[in-house]
Design a protein around this motif. Sequence first.
Motif, PDB file in Angstrom:
ATOM      1  N   PHE A 136      -5.786 -10.754  -5.773  1.00 57.83           N
ATOM      2  CA  PHE A 136      -6.822 -11.299  -6.644  1.00 57.83           C
ATOM      3  C   PHE A 136      -6.283 -12.355  -7.604  1.00 57.83           C
ATOM      4  O   PHE A 136      -6.986 -13.298  -7.955  1.00 57.83           O
ATOM      5  CB  PHE A 136      -7.559 -10.184  -7.389  1.00 57.83           C
ATOM      6  N   ALA A 137      -5.038 -12.207  -8.019  1.00 56.57           N
ATOM      7  CA  ALA A 137      -4.425 -13.248  -8.851  1.00 56.57           C
ATOM      8  C   ALA A 137      -4.326 -14.555  -8.069  1.00 56.57           C
ATOM      9  O   ALA A 137      -4.657 -15.629  -8.576  1.00 56.57           O
ATOM     10  CB  ALA A 137      -3.046 -12.801  -9.331  1.00 56.57           C
TER      11      ALA A 137
ATOM     12  N   THR B 242      -1.129  -2.621  -6.939  1.00 53.13           N
ATOM     13  CA  THR B 242      -0.285  -3.819  -7.014  1.00 53.13           C
ATOM     14  C   THR B 242      -0.681  -4.812  -5.932  1.00 53.13           C
ATOM     15  O   THR B 242      -0.753  -6.025  -6.175  1.00 53.13           O
ATOM     16  CB  THR B 242       1.203  -3.432  -6.867  1.00 53.13           C
ATOM     17  N   GLN B 243      -0.966  -4.297  -4.740  1.00 46.93           N
ATOM     18  CA  GLN B 243      -1.397  -5.140  -3.614  1.00 46.93           C
ATOM     19  C   GLN B 243      -2.662  -5.915  -3.981  1.00 46.93           C
ATOM     20  O   GLN B 243      -2.741  -7.121  -3.809  1.00 46.93           O
ATOM     21  CB  GLN B 243      -1.632  -4.237  -2.392  1.00 46.93           C
TER      22      GLN B 243
ATOM     23  N   SER C 167      13.163  -3.643  -0.015  1.00 45.59           N
ATOM     24  CA  SER C 167      12.266  -4.758  -0.393  1.00 45.59           C
ATOM     25  C   SER C 167      10.952  -4.761   0.381  1.00 45.59           C
ATOM     26  O   SER C 167      10.146  -5.682   0.226  1.00 45.59           O
ATOM     27  CB  SER C 167      12.990  -6.087  -0.160  1.00 45.59           C
ATOM     28  N   PHE C 168      10.716  -3.731   1.189  1.00 48.85           N
ATOM     29  CA  PHE C 168       9.560  -3.732   2.088  1.00 48.85           C
ATOM     30  C   PHE C 168       8.245  -3.976   1.351  1.00 48.85           C
ATOM     31  O   PHE C 168       7.483  -4.873   1.724  1.00 48.85           O
ATOM     32  CB  PHE C 168       9.485  -2.408   2.869  1.00 48.85           C
ATOM     33  N   LEU C 169       7.953  -3.180   0.331  1.00 43.85           N
ATOM     34  CA  LEU C 169       6.670  -3.317  -0.370  1.00 43.85           C
ATOM     35  C   LEU C 169       6.531  -4.675  -1.043  1.00 43.85           C
ATOM     36  O   LEU C 169       5.464  -5.302  -0.969  1.00 43.85           O
ATOM     37  CB  LEU C 169       6.500  -2.193  -1.396  1.00 43.85           C
ATOM     38  N   TRP C 170       7.590  -5.150  -1.687  1.00 47.37           N
ATOM     39  CA  TRP C 170       7.546  -6.470  -2.318  1.00 47.37           C
ATOM     40  C   TRP C 170       7.261  -7.549  -1.277  1.00 47.37           C
ATOM     41  O   TRP C 170       6.506  -8.497  -1.552  1.00 47.37           O
ATOM     42  CB  TRP C 170       8.850  -6.774  -3.048  1.00 47.37           C
ATOM     43  N   ARG C 171       7.842  -7.400  -0.107  1.00 44.41           N
ATOM     44  CA  ARG C 171       7.632  -8.400   0.940  1.00 44.41           C
ATOM     45  C   ARG C 171       6.189  -8.379   1.449  1.00 44.41           C
ATOM     46  O   ARG C 171       5.586  -9.434   1.653  1.00 44.41           O
ATOM     47  CB  ARG C 171       8.622  -8.172   2.076  1.00 44.41           C
ATOM     48  N   ILE C 172       5.645  -7.188   1.641  1.00 39.99           N
ATOM     49  CA  ILE C 172       4.250  -7.091   2.079  1.00 39.99           C
ATOM     50  C   ILE C 172       3.320  -7.673   1.011  1.00 39.99           C
ATOM     51  O   ILE C 172       2.367  -8.387   1.335  1.00 39.99           O
ATOM     52  CB  ILE C 172       3.858  -5.632   2.417  1.00 39.99           C
ATOM     53  N   HIS C 173       3.589  -7.403  -0.253  1.00 36.42           N
ATOM     54  CA  HIS C 173       2.770  -7.989  -1.328  1.00 36.42           C
ATOM     55  C   HIS C 173       2.845  -9.519  -1.282  1.00 36.42           C
ATOM     56  O   HIS C 173       1.832 -10.207  -1.429  1.00 36.42           O
ATOM     57  CB  HIS C 173       3.241  -7.504  -2.704  1.00 36.42           C
TER      58      HIS C 173
ATOM     59  N   VAL D  25       1.161  -0.834   3.250  1.00 36.82           N
ATOM     60  CA  VAL D  25       1.524  -0.519   1.865  1.00 36.82           C
ATOM     61  C   VAL D  25       1.401   0.982   1.616  1.00 36.82           C
ATOM     62  O   VAL D  25       2.303   1.600   1.048  1.00 36.82           O
ATOM     63  CB  VAL D  25       0.652  -1.334   0.868  1.00 36.82           C
ATOM     64  N   ALA D  26       0.288   1.565   2.038  1.00 37.94           N
ATOM     65  CA  ALA D  26       0.094   3.009   1.819  1.00 37.94           C
ATOM     66  C   ALA D  26       1.163   3.829   2.541  1.00 37.94           C
ATOM     67  O   ALA D  26       1.707   4.784   1.975  1.00 37.94           O
ATOM     68  CB  ALA D  26      -1.296   3.422   2.296  1.00 37.94           C
ATOM     69  N   GLU D  27       1.477   3.454   3.761  1.00 38.50           N
ATOM     70  CA  GLU D  27       2.486   4.191   4.536  1.00 38.50           C
ATOM     71  C   GLU D  27       3.877   4.050   3.914  1.00 38.50           C
ATOM     72  O   GLU D  27       4.625   5.018   3.818  1.00 38.50           O
ATOM     73  CB  GLU D  27       2.503   3.696   5.982  1.00 38.50           C
ATOM     74  N   ALA D  28       4.222   2.850   3.502  1.00 39.04           N
ATOM     75  CA  ALA D  28       5.558   2.618   2.949  1.00 39.04           C
ATOM     76  C   ALA D  28       5.714   3.204   1.551  1.00 39.04           C
ATOM     77  O   ALA D  28       6.808   3.591   1.154  1.00 39.04           O
ATOM     78  CB  ALA D  28       5.870   1.123   2.920  1.00 39.04           C
TER      79      ALA D  28
END
Length: 194
Positions: A148-149, A142-143, A9-15, A127-130
């Motif tokens: 922006f949303a 996605t980030q 879930s790392f990327l989703w959490r960072i987002h 994000v780029a590293e993960a």
Amino acid sequence: MTNPYRMDSFLWRIHGVSALLVIPQFAFATYGLIWLIANQHISAGIAGGIVAASQIVGALGRMVVGGLSDRLGSRVGLLRVVAIAAVVFVAAIALLSLSPKPIIASVVFILASAVSVADNGLAFASVAEAAGPRWSGKAMGTQNTGQFAMSAILGPGFGALITVFGYPLSFAFVAAAPLLSLGIIPKHDIDRIT
């Protein structure tokens, strides 16, 4: 490479963290000048100078925080520190909104604005590293989309809050965003580039 969004879930959490932490940034960017003039009774020219100074300090702060994260070897650890600082400074802006204190408000606004942008580089690097080399473009897209949303919603949303509740309570609501992010920030960095 396997889809990193399915690995954990790392990327989703960072987002999610970034979407929450962009709230103070866009609150200050959109309504900071108005707050300085209408709430703190600072002249338009001086208020414009304060906003310009906050942008310069913010840019320098991002470089310092980015360099510090390289030295410490942790993005998410420093992201947590930035989120805590955002809670403190946005809460300070909420308190200063109760009565005009133009000199103190100017200094706190510059610091609060700088802190509100300090997380951007940390989150993008994370994000780029993960994501790894085959997914970093998609993950960074996605980030950006999430941030922006959130910023598109914030403009009219924060304006409505100010209209209904005034500046003190509206900035208190904004301070809740970085506070909520503290529960989402991952405990450890993930690097799939190396």
